[in-house]
Design a protein around this motif. Structure first.
Motif, short mmCIF file in Angstrom:
data_model
loop_
_atom_site.label_atom_id
_atom_site.label_comp_id
_atom_site.label_asym_id
_atom_site.label_seq_id
_atom_site.Cartn_x
_atom_site.Cartn_y
_atom_site.Cartn_z
N ASP A 100 38.85 49.51 39.79
CA ASP A 100 40.23 49.10 39.54
C ASP A 100 40.27 47.59 39.38
O ASP A 100 40.10 46.85 40.35
N LEU A 101 40.47 47.13 38.14
CA LEU A 101 40.55 45.70 37.86
C LEU A 101 41.99 45.21 38.03
O LEU A 101 42.94 45.98 37.90
N VAL A 124 38.87 44.86 42.08
CA VAL A 124 38.58 43.48 41.69
C VAL A 124 39.89 42.74 41.45
O VAL A 124 40.82 43.30 40.85
N ASP A 125 39.95 41.48 41.87
CA ASP A 125 41.07 40.62 41.47
C ASP A 125 40.61 39.17 41.48
O ASP A 125 39.73 38.79 42.27
N VAL A 126 41.23 38.37 40.63
CA VAL A 126 40.87 36.96 40.53
C VAL A 126 41.66 36.09 41.50
O VAL A 126 41.28 34.95 41.77
N ASP A 127 42.75 36.63 42.05
CA ASP A 127 43.63 35.88 42.95
C ASP A 127 43.17 36.06 44.40
O ASP A 127 43.17 37.18 44.91
N ASP A 149 36.65 37.37 38.13
CA ASP A 149 37.32 37.61 36.87
C ASP A 149 36.84 38.91 36.23
O ASP A 149 35.69 39.00 35.78
N LEU A 150 37.71 39.91 36.25
CA LEU A 150 37.44 41.20 35.63
C LEU A 150 36.09 41.77 36.04
O LEU A 150 35.85 41.99 37.22
N VAL A 206 39.56 42.98 28.76
CA VAL A 206 39.28 44.23 29.47
C VAL A 206 38.65 45.24 28.52
O VAL A 206 37.65 45.89 28.83
N ALA A 207 39.23 45.38 27.33
CA ALA A 207 38.72 46.34 26.35
C ALA A 207 37.29 45.99 25.93
O ALA A 207 36.42 46.86 25.85
#
Length: 264
Positions: A100-101, A124-127, A149-150, A206-207
């Motif tokens: 789950d990104l 995952v999260d960048v924050d 990041d992603l 993401v894609a």
């Protein structure tokens, strides 16, 4: 929590409604239940009227039937994202490997854990604030939450082996962020809202990444605005994925699933 005082619920509802709270009656009941003194209630109501998100004041939000912690500054899970969970579950088989990104509080990850019983699940999260919040919500499930990041922080051994990638990535065009309700644009992390000039900047990345991280036959599932379906569909096809649009008019939600063909 039982209250030991008798607040004037009607007056509270009127004040919340005057401040623009659409569900003033429900909010009044939640604020009353969260306090045990007139002073505590007054402080919460003042902050709500000033525009702080109800979920940040309460410290939790309900999502897909589960109460999840939501810390100040962290993206508040929206009810419409239930469609993303449904769409992801519909394309995923048993014992899946799931990531789950842009997980935010981890609400979607919690829902996926309940719906899918995956063999492996990670978020995952960048924050950093979101990562800390998600780790609290997912600690009891033994789900790791990566900060980065992603796809960058994921173990390289997972590349090409993911059955499902879910991403509630930011998709609001930059110019439209200023038009969002104050409780979102002033109290949630900009990185969780701003999707670049056309709202698809993060979703393009993401894609592109999903095409290499998904196993053959695996799926990507994302949430978007209704008007972005055609543009994102073209992006996904360009990345070698096969998209399908899913809509729910009752929720006002749009999701897209995209399959990596088994022969690629």
């Amino acid at each position: 929590m039982a209250v030991s005082f008798r607040p004037d619920r009607s007056a509270l509802v009127r004040r919340l409604r005057a401040a623009g709270c659409v569900y003033a009656e429900d909010e009044a009941d939640l604020l009353i239940a969260a306090t045990d003194s007139p002073e505590a209630l007054a402080a919460l109501v003042d902050r709500r009227v000033a525009g702080l998100p109800l979920e940040h004041l309460l410290g939790w939000a309900e999502f897909c039937g589960v109460r999840v912690a939501v810390d100040p500054g962290v993206f508040v899970p929206r009810g419409r994202t239930a469609l993303l969970v449904d769409a992801a579950a519909a394309v995923t088989g048993p014992a899946a490997v799931v990531v789950d990104l842009c997980c935010g509080s981890g609400a979607t990850t919690v829902a996926l854990a309940r719906r899918l019983a995956p063999r492996r699940l990670a978020a995952v999260d960048v924050d950093p604030a979101a990562v800390a919040c998600a780790r609290r919500n997912l600690a009891g499930l033994g789900v790791p939450v990566f900060h980065g990041d992603l796809f960058d922080p994921l173990p390289s051994a997972w590349r090409g082996r993911l059955d499902l990638v879910v991403a509630n990535a930011p998709y609001v065009p930059t110019a439209a962020v200023a038009l969002m309700p104050p409780e979102a644009r002033l109290h949630e992390a900009p990185v969780a809202l701003d999707g670049g000039p056309d709202g698809l900047a993060v979703l393009r990345r993401v894609a592109a990444g999903a095409a290499g991280w998904l196993a053959p036959g695996g799926h990507l599932a994302v949430e978007i605005a209704a008007g972005q379906a055609d543009a994102l569909g073209a992006v996904l096809v360009g990345a070698g994925l096969e998209p399908t649009v899913v809509r729910d008019d009752d929720l006002g939600a749009t999701a897209v699933t995209a399959r990596r063909p088994a022969g690629r």
